[in-house]
Design a protein around this motif. Structure first.
Motif, PDB file in Angstrom:
ATOM      1  N   ASP A 233       0.838  -1.206   0.000  1.00 31.43           N
ATOM      2  CA  ASP A 233       0.000   0.000   0.000  1.00 31.43           C
ATOM      3  C   ASP A 233       0.875   1.259   0.000  1.00 31.43           C
ATOM      4  O   ASP A 233       0.608   2.230  -0.729  1.00 31.43           O
ATOM      5  CB  ASP A 233      -0.929   0.013   1.217  1.00 31.43           C
ATOM      6  CG  ASP A 233      -2.050  -1.009   1.103  1.00 31.43           C
ATOM      7  OD1 ASP A 233      -2.247  -1.565   0.000  1.00 31.43           O
ATOM      8  OD2 ASP A 233      -2.723  -1.278   2.124  1.00 31.43           O
ATOM      9  N   ARG A 237       1.371   4.055  -3.184  1.00 31.54           N
ATOM     10  CA  ARG A 237       1.144   5.501  -3.039  1.00 31.54           C
ATOM     11  C   ARG A 237       2.378   6.296  -3.465  1.00 31.54           C
ATOM     12  O   ARG A 237       2.280   7.260  -4.223  1.00 31.54           O
ATOM     13  CB  ARG A 237       0.787   5.842  -1.581  1.00 31.54           C
ATOM     14  CG  ARG A 237      -0.580   5.370  -1.140  1.00 31.54           C
ATOM     15  CD  ARG A 237      -0.998   6.058   0.150  1.00 31.54           C
ATOM     16  NE  ARG A 237       0.000   5.916   1.216  1.00 31.54           N
ATOM     17  CZ  ARG A 237       0.026   4.914   2.076  1.00 31.54           C
ATOM     18  NH1 ARG A 237      -0.867   3.920   1.988  1.00 31.54           N
ATOM     19  NH2 ARG A 237       0.949   4.860   3.022  1.00 31.54           N
ATOM     20  N   ARG A 240       3.009   6.286  -7.217  1.00 35.61           N
ATOM     21  CA  ARG A 240       2.136   7.235  -7.922  1.00 35.61           C
ATOM     22  C   ARG A 240       2.652   8.662  -7.774  1.00 35.61           C
ATOM     23  O   ARG A 240       2.507   9.484  -8.686  1.00 35.61           O
ATOM     24  CB  ARG A 240       0.705   7.150  -7.392  1.00 35.61           C
ATOM     25  CG  ARG A 240      -0.069   5.930  -7.858  1.00 35.61           C
ATOM     26  CD  ARG A 240      -1.561   6.138  -7.684  1.00 35.61           C
ATOM     27  NE  ARG A 240      -1.912   6.402  -6.295  1.00 35.61           N
ATOM     28  CZ  ARG A 240      -2.350   5.481  -5.440  1.00 35.61           C
ATOM     29  NH1 ARG A 240      -2.484   4.227  -5.840  1.00 35.61           N
ATOM     30  NH2 ARG A 240      -2.657   5.794  -4.205  1.00 35.61           N
ATOM     31  N   GLU A 241       3.271   8.941  -6.632  1.00 32.29           N
ATOM     32  CA  GLU A 241       3.802  10.275  -6.377  1.00 32.29           C
ATOM     33  C   GLU A 241       5.164  10.496  -7.048  1.00 32.29           C
ATOM     34  O   GLU A 241       5.706  11.591  -7.020  1.00 32.29           O
ATOM     35  CB  GLU A 241       3.948  10.503  -4.864  1.00 32.29           C
ATOM     36  CG  GLU A 241       2.601  10.500  -4.120  1.00 32.29           C
ATOM     37  CD  GLU A 241       2.780  10.382  -2.603  1.00 32.29           C
ATOM     38  OE1 GLU A 241       3.948  10.281  -2.160  1.00 32.29           O
ATOM     39  OE2 GLU A 241       1.775  10.368  -1.892  1.00 32.29           O
TER      40      GLU A 241
END
Length: 247
Positions: A233, A237, A240-241
Motif C-alpha cells: 500500500d 502511493r 504514484r507520487e
C-alpha cells in the motif's frame, strides 16, 4: 524529494577446493552454492537491477567461478523466479512491478494467515517460547529500523514470521512462504528507505505477537493481514507520487 534508484556494486571472493574425485564433486557443489547465494543477494539488494542481462562471460570473473558453475547457479535462480531465461538470448534479472508485488501479497496473505490460525490452535509451550525469544531479538533492532541494519533486521523479521506459522507443521507452507518472503524483500528494501512513512513496524509486530501468544486467532489474523498489506500500500502511493523508481 529525490527519487530512489538501484545501485551497482561488484562483489566476489575465492574458494579453495581440495583435489580428488569426491573432493571435486563436493567442491563444485560448494562453488555453485556460493555463486548462487551471491547472485541471489545481489539481485535482492539491487546491485543487479531488474531487467539486467546476466552475461556469463562477464560475471564469472566477478564471482570467481567458471562459466559452467555460474550457469548452474543462474539456473537455480530461474527456478526461484528471480531470473528469467530468454531462450537462446541468455538470462535477465526478473523485473519488479507494482502488479507483481500485489500478486505475491495476495498469495502471501492467503497462505500465511491460514498458517497462523493453525499455529495458534496447535502451537504448544515450545512454540510460544520460540516466538517469545525471536520477538525479543527482533524488538532490539527495529525501534526504529535503521537502513544500515536492514540486512540483520530482514533476517530476524523472516525468523519471526517463520516462527509465527511454525506451529502449523507444514513443510510445504514454510517453503512457499520462504520464497514469497525472498521476493518481498526486493520491495521492502525500497519501503525501509522511504522517509516519513508514518508506520511503526515494531508496534505492528508487537500486536501480532501479543494476539498470537494470547490465543486470539481471529484478531491475530486481521493484524497480520494489515501488516502484510502495509508495504505494498505504501509503495503504491509513493510510486504514484514519483518518489520511488525502478518498477
Amino acid at each position: 524529494m529525490a527519487k530512489r534508484s538501484f545501485l551497482s556494486d561488484p562483489a566476489s571472493d575465492g574458494v579453495t577446493v581440495n583435489g580428488g574425485s569426491n573432493g571435486n564433486v563436493s567442491g563444485s557443489r560448494t562453488l555453485i552454492e556460493r555463486a548462487y547465494a551471491q547472485l541471489r543477494d545481489d539481485i535482492v539488494e539491487g546491485r543487479l537491477t531488474p531487467g539486467d542481462k546476466l552475461r556469463v562471460e562477464h560475471l564469472k570473473d566477478r564471482y570467481a567461478v567458471s562459466a559452467g558453475t555460474l550457469r548452474e547457479a543462474i539456473t537455480r535462480l530461474v527456478s526461484d523466479a528471480l531470473v528469467l531465461a530468454e531462450g537462446q538470448r541468455g538470462f535477465r534479472v526478473a523485473p519488479i512491478t507494482i502488479e507483481d508485488l500485489e500478486d505475491l501479497t495476495r498469495l502471501r496473505v492467503h497462505i500465511e494467515i491460514d498458517a497462523l490460525r493453525l499455529s495458534i490452535r496447535h502451537g504448544d509451550a515450545a512454540w510460544r517460547a520460540r516466538l517469545q525469544a525471536v520477538f525479543d531479538e527482533l524488538s532490539a533492532v527495529e525501534q526504529p529500523i535503521e537502513p544500515a541494519h536492514r540486512r540483520h533486521w530482514e533476517s530476524l523479521n523472516n525468523r519471526f514470521h517463520e516462527t509465527l506459522v511454525s506451529g502449523c507443521n507444514s513443510a510445504w507452507t514454510n517453503k512457499v512462504l520462504r520464497q514469497l518472503a525472498q521476493h518481498g524483500e526486493r520491495y521492502r528494501r525500497y519501503a525501509i528507505s522511504l522517509p516519513d512513512t508514518g508506520r511503526d513496524v515494531h508496534a505492528e509486530h508487537r500486536q501480532i505477537f501479543e494476539l498470537a501468544m494470547s490465543g486470539q486467532e481471529a484478531r491475530a489474523a486481521l493484524a497480520l493481514e494489515a501488516h502484510i498489506r502495509a508495504t505494498p500500500d505504501l509503495l503504491r502511493r509513493r510510486h504514484r507520487e514519483g518518489l520511488v523508481t525502478g518498477f
